[in-house]
Design an enzyme around this catalytic site. Structure first.
Site, PDB file in Angstrom:
ATOM      1  CG  ASP A 158      -6.634  -1.500  -1.587  1.00  0.00           C
ATOM      2  OD1 ASP A 158      -6.853  -2.716  -1.749  1.00  0.00           O
ATOM      3  OD2 ASP A 158      -5.734  -1.065  -0.847  1.00  0.00           O
ATOM      4  CG  ASP A 189      -1.959  -1.077   1.206  1.00  0.00           C
ATOM      5  OD1 ASP A 189      -2.434  -1.419   0.111  1.00  0.00           O
ATOM      6  OD2 ASP A 189      -2.320  -1.571   2.284  1.00  0.00           O
TER       7      ASP A 189
END
Length: 162
Positions: free
Chosen positions: A138, A120
């Site tokens: 995401d 991330d």
């Protein structure tokens, strides 16, 4: 050309952009770097998430965590891919939403299978309030889910026979 291939192409593009951005972050940003893009609002960071959305289960030490996450993600991926196979029977917003969900889910599943974690790097915040760090995959899942939700709400508002 069969319309389903157009939507599988959207999925492939989402997957490719996700992999490209994660590769850049993994190669150029250390775990301790913070690259401020918009001061007080947006940074590029490098974090690893072994859990699921919002870091849930990230601290779990269970040997089964990764296996369970892979199995559930793979099952969801197959379900969405099967639904997208019927793209010619869907409106374009529904098919696009499913395509984005498929591409994003594939991106994160790829990471989880290869490394047992997901990279991330997008961090948004205002003051001390931080949104959990996320990635392109995401974002694709969220945008795709949003398109599906909008289509469901739009369908309910349409008069019968419209």
């Amino acid at each position: 050309m069969d319309s389903r291939w157009k939507f599988y192409g959207i999925s492939a593009m989402a997957f490719a952009v996700d992999r490209l951005t994660k590769s850049i972050i993994e190669a150029r940003v250390s775990a301790f770097d913070i690259h401020t893009i918009i001061p007080g609002f947006f940074d590029i960071v490098h974090s690893q998430n072994r859990g699921i959305a919002f870091g849930l289960m990230n601290e779990s030490t269970s040997a089964w965590r990764t296996i369970v996450l892979i199995v559930f993600a793979a099952a969801a991926l197959l379900l969405v891919a099967g639904m997208l196979w019927r793209a010619s029977r869907m409106d374009r917003w529904t098919a696009t939403g499913l395509a984005l969900v498929l591409g994003g889910a594939a991106g994160n599943l790829f990471d989880r299978i290869l490394w047992g974690r997901v990279t991330d790097f997008l961090e948004f915040y205002i003051g001390s309030w931080h949104w959990p760090t996320f990635n392109v995959a995401d974002s694709c899942v969220v945008v795709g889910s949003g398109l599906l939700l909008l289509e469901i709400l739009r369908s309910k508002r349409q008069p019968e026979g419209a």
